[in-house]
Write a protein that holds these residues in place. Structure first.
Motif, short mmCIF file in Angstrom:
data_model
loop_
_atom_site.label_atom_id
_atom_site.label_comp_id
_atom_site.label_asym_id
_atom_site.label_seq_id
_atom_site.Cartn_x
_atom_site.Cartn_y
_atom_site.Cartn_z
N UNK B 301 -21.65 -22.83 -18.07
CA UNK B 301 -22.67 -23.65 -17.40
C UNK B 301 -22.02 -24.88 -16.75
N UNK B 302 -21.10 -25.54 -17.47
CA UNK B 302 -20.44 -26.71 -16.87
C UNK B 302 -19.68 -26.28 -15.62
N UNK B 303 -18.93 -25.19 -15.73
CA UNK B 303 -18.10 -24.76 -14.59
C UNK B 303 -18.96 -24.45 -13.39
N UNK B 304 -19.97 -23.56 -13.58
CA UNK B 304 -20.77 -23.15 -12.43
C UNK B 304 -21.66 -24.30 -11.95
N UNK B 305 -22.16 -25.10 -12.92
CA UNK B 305 -23.01 -26.24 -12.53
C UNK B 305 -22.22 -27.24 -11.69
N UNK B 349 -31.72 -32.06 -12.31
CA UNK B 349 -31.59 -30.93 -13.24
C UNK B 349 -30.26 -30.20 -13.07
N UNK B 350 -29.81 -30.06 -11.83
CA UNK B 350 -28.65 -29.19 -11.61
C UNK B 350 -27.33 -29.92 -11.54
N UNK B 351 -27.32 -31.16 -11.11
CA UNK B 351 -26.05 -31.86 -10.94
C UNK B 351 -25.78 -32.76 -12.13
N UNK B 352 -26.78 -33.52 -12.54
CA UNK B 352 -26.52 -34.50 -13.61
C UNK B 352 -26.58 -33.83 -14.98
N UNK B 353 -27.66 -33.07 -15.24
CA UNK B 353 -27.85 -32.60 -16.62
C UNK B 353 -26.69 -31.73 -17.15
N UNK B 354 -26.12 -30.78 -16.37
CA UNK B 354 -25.03 -29.99 -16.99
C UNK B 354 -23.81 -30.82 -17.34
N UNK B 358 -20.16 -31.94 -21.27
CA UNK B 358 -18.76 -32.28 -21.53
C UNK B 358 -18.61 -32.81 -22.95
N UNK B 359 -19.73 -33.32 -23.51
CA UNK B 359 -19.68 -33.87 -24.87
C UNK B 359 -19.82 -32.71 -25.85
N UNK B 360 -18.81 -32.55 -26.68
CA UNK B 360 -18.77 -31.38 -27.57
C UNK B 360 -19.97 -31.32 -28.51
N UNK B 361 -20.40 -32.45 -29.01
CA UNK B 361 -21.54 -32.50 -29.93
C UNK B 361 -22.78 -31.89 -29.29
N UNK B 364 -22.66 -28.04 -28.73
CA UNK B 364 -22.86 -27.24 -29.93
C UNK B 364 -24.21 -27.51 -30.59
N UNK B 365 -25.06 -28.27 -29.89
CA UNK B 365 -26.37 -28.58 -30.45
C UNK B 365 -27.41 -27.63 -29.85
N UNK B 366 -27.99 -26.79 -30.71
CA UNK B 366 -28.87 -25.72 -30.21
C UNK B 366 -30.14 -26.28 -29.58
N UNK B 367 -30.74 -27.26 -30.23
CA UNK B 367 -31.99 -27.81 -29.69
C UNK B 367 -31.73 -28.43 -28.32
N UNK B 368 -30.64 -29.19 -28.22
CA UNK B 368 -30.32 -29.82 -26.94
C UNK B 368 -30.05 -28.75 -25.88
N UNK B 369 -29.26 -27.74 -26.25
CA UNK B 369 -28.94 -26.68 -25.28
C UNK B 369 -30.20 -25.98 -24.80
#
Lengths: 173, 464
Positions: B301-305, B349-354, B358-361, B364-369
């Motif tokens: 998602x980070x890469x394509x976003x 939604x598409x540029x800022x949110x992804x 970059x923050x690992x926490x 790996x957070x399911x609710x946030x994802x």
């Protein structure tokens, strides 16, 4: 029904060792059935490479050329459409359809070739000896027909590799 | 090669044996469906039927029941079409491109993602057909011998779309189903009732797990992946040609194909995450679809976003740098005109949110994802809305400038495709294994917690 001897392992590494051991003794293996593709098994059984990629290549060429020729025919002979005075034979705009048909033909030809070659298809009844081969059993099947050994000798050889529950099915006379 | 890496986390948690893998994945097929499943299916079917009724209404009364007009001929329906096609791309990306790159984590999610591809493409395909207004004449798009001796226009990107989407649907279906064959055999052998055994045997094409069949199956899967990889890239490329080959400012850009493809994979992964985070919990598959899997998907998602973000900025820059006043106006109008709200939803939604990933926490957070994936889905829908509607609503002739608002009919049709999608998905999770059983087993030795760091008794040190 031919006379067969079969047994299974519960670990694919033991299976690989057993296959190699049997091969070293010169025993022919009728079939090996596993729940998933075991890495290195093809080499151990000395399978030749599959021809399916060649089928896909040939079918892709056929599909692509048919698609291209058809478009060329439509736009030069069938019903040439004058679109903004552009040339009738505009090859670049035939590329997408040609490409898609290449993929379509290659994929489906290979799918059908796989089914035909493996004798699989809707309604085929498999000869299942142990229902656990689709779960966690790695089964070796030996046939008395293509070995010069008796069933008892085959069973002994199979048991020597550590196979579990070695059983036979006798030939129906 | 048995390379045991101490660095990588296991792909399968909780001491799972091969037998455990089979029974865990099969559990939802064997168990009686719960209230949640019946409730979900009922709601989906109702929404689907309302959508179909509204399609019927459109066909009966004509396209005038929609909010589209002479200036804005493509409204929600083309927006939805492009959005749904994009959703589908993740499945093929996971199963084909990640197979070619030998990414083992794909095995836990490829089956469900591919099913999603097929259902999404079915939903997508409906929209152009409906938009043509006369559904029963939909077959006119195919080149078939007819009494008028007239053929279709092979110079048109809209026709390329017909071929691209049809091929994509058929090849995805083939790839998915042939991957299912061994697992259907597994289900057949675990079924107790005769009629179920018979049905699954029919579906499994008589699979018995022979080494020769596996060898051909592997060879076929690899080539199919090799064919599906350029196919998936071509599909959204061709969809972008629908826009890029026109002369509308805001559409007529060469950046469109890569921009659309990465946008498609971006939105597709977001949808996979939305669905899988819920499915893993509902079907009790947390040990197979781990936080590690979610993290891997978030990396995609980070890469394509980021590619999408760069594409947006490049578009803006080129609009200014080209010196073409129409192009400049189109982009000024996007950011500051009457549809600016849609543009800024898309940008947020598409540029800022992804970039938060970059923050690992957070990764790996399911609710946030889960929440983020919904934001991305919304953002990507608005991207298509901005491209379609904002570019059209102020054209070269100011006297024909117009605004567009969807009618309730269009909204109902869009929701109806969600109904169709979820109806198919609910049936899928009850009938077929959601996780590719055989593929997961084949990576278990190298990636399951049970086997990691604990070599089997006969294992010899091999070259790595």
């Amino acid at each position: 029904m031919e006379a067969i001897v079969y047994g299974h392992f519960t670990d694919e590494l033991e299976l690989l060792d057993a296959v190699k051991a049997l091969k070293n003794k010169g025993i022919r293996i009728a079939d090996v059935r596993t729940p998933f593709p075991v890495h290195g098994l093809d080499a151990a059984l000395k399978f030749p490479r599959s021809h399916l990629p060649k089928v896909a290549f040939a079918a892709g060429i056929i599909g692509g050329s048919l698609g291209l020729l058809f478009q060329v025919w439509v736009f030069t002979e069938g019903w040439p459409l004058n679109i903004g005075g552009k040339p009738y034979l505009s090859l670049p705009s035939f590329v997408p359809v040609t490409f898609e048909l290449t993929i379509l033909f290659a994929a489906f030809a290979m799918g059908f070739a796989f089914l035909l070659r493996s004798n699989l298809g809707p309604g085929k009844i498999p000869n299942i000896l142990d229902e656990e081969v689709t779960n966690d059993h790695f089964q070796i099947i030996l046939s008395a027909k293509n070995n010069n050994l008796s069933e008892a000798e085959l069973a002994e050889a199979l048991e020597a590799t550590g196979a579990l529950e070695v059983k036979h099915i006798n030939a129906e006379k | 090669m048995m390379h045991v890496s101490p660095v990588r986390e296991p792909l399968i948690n909780g001491e799972k044996s091969y037998n455990d893998i089979t029974s865990d994945v099969m559990a939802p097929i064997k168990a009686k469906p719960g209230k949640l499943w019946y409730g979900g299916l009922t709601v989906s079917v109702i929404v689907m039927l309302i959508g179909f009724a509204m399609i019927g209404y459109t066909v009966w009364f004509g396209i005038g029941t929609w909010g589209v007009n002479r200036t804005i001929g493509w409204g929600w329906s083309i927006t939805n079409f492009v959005w749904w096609v994009g959703i589908g791309h993740a499945g093929t990306f996971i199963s084909a491109i990640l197979l070619l790159f030998r990414q083992k984590w794909r095995t836990s999610i490829n089956r469900a993602a591919e099913a999603m591809t097929i259902f999404a493409v079915m939903c997508a395909g409906l929209f152009p057909l409906i938009h043509m207004g006369r559904l029963p004449l939909g077959f006119f798009i195919l080149p078939y011998p007819n009494t008028r001796e007239l053929w279709v226009n092979f110079n048109s990107p809209l026709l390329w779309d017909v071929f691209a989407i049809t091929t994509y649907l058929l090849v995805s279906l083939l790839f998915w189903y042939f991957g299912l064959i061994p697992d259907l055999g597994t289900i057949r052998d675990r079924m107790k009732t005769l009629w179920k055994k018979k049905i699954y045997n029919f579906l499994s094409f008589g699979w018995q797990g022979s080494a020769r069949h596996w060898q051909r199956h592997e060879s076929m899967s690899l080539i199919l992946a090799g064919l599906a990889a350029p196919l998936v890239l071509s599909v959204h490329t061709i969809v972008s040609f629908d826009f890029a080959t026109s002369v509308i400012p805001g559409w007529h850009t060469t950046i469109f194909p890569p921009y659309f493809v990465s946008g498609a994979v971006f939105s597709g992964f977001a949808m996979v995450l939305t669905l899988m985070i819920v499915t893993r919990k509902a079907l009790n598959l947390q040990e197979y679809i781990t936080v590690g899997h979610v993290e891997s998907m978030n990396k995609v998602i980070i890469a394509t976003g980021s590619i999408v973000g760069i594409a947006y900025i490049t578009e803006l820059f080129m609009a200014w740098y080209s010196g073409v006043e129409y192009e400049r106006y189109a982009f000024m109008n996007r950011a500051l005109g009457p549809y600016a709200w849609a543009y800024w939803i898309m940008m947020t939604c598409n540029v800022i949110s992804p970039q938060l990933l970059w923050i690992k926490k957070l990764r790996r957070n399911l609710a946030f994802t889960f929440v983020l994936s919904i934001f991305i889905n919304i953002g990507m829908w608005f991207e298509r809305f901005v491209i379609v509607v904002t570019s059209l609503h102020r054209d070269y002739l100011p006297s024909s400038w117009s605004m567009y608002k969807p009618t309730i009919i269009e909204v109902a049709i869009y929701l109806g495709t969600f109904g169709l999608f979820f109806t198919l998905f609910f049936i899928f999770i009850r009938v077929f294994p959601v996780i590719a059983i055989a593929e997961v087993k084949s990576v278990a030795r190298s990636s399951a917690r049970k086997f990691l760091g604990k070599p089997a008794k006969n294992q010899k040190p091999e070259n790595q």
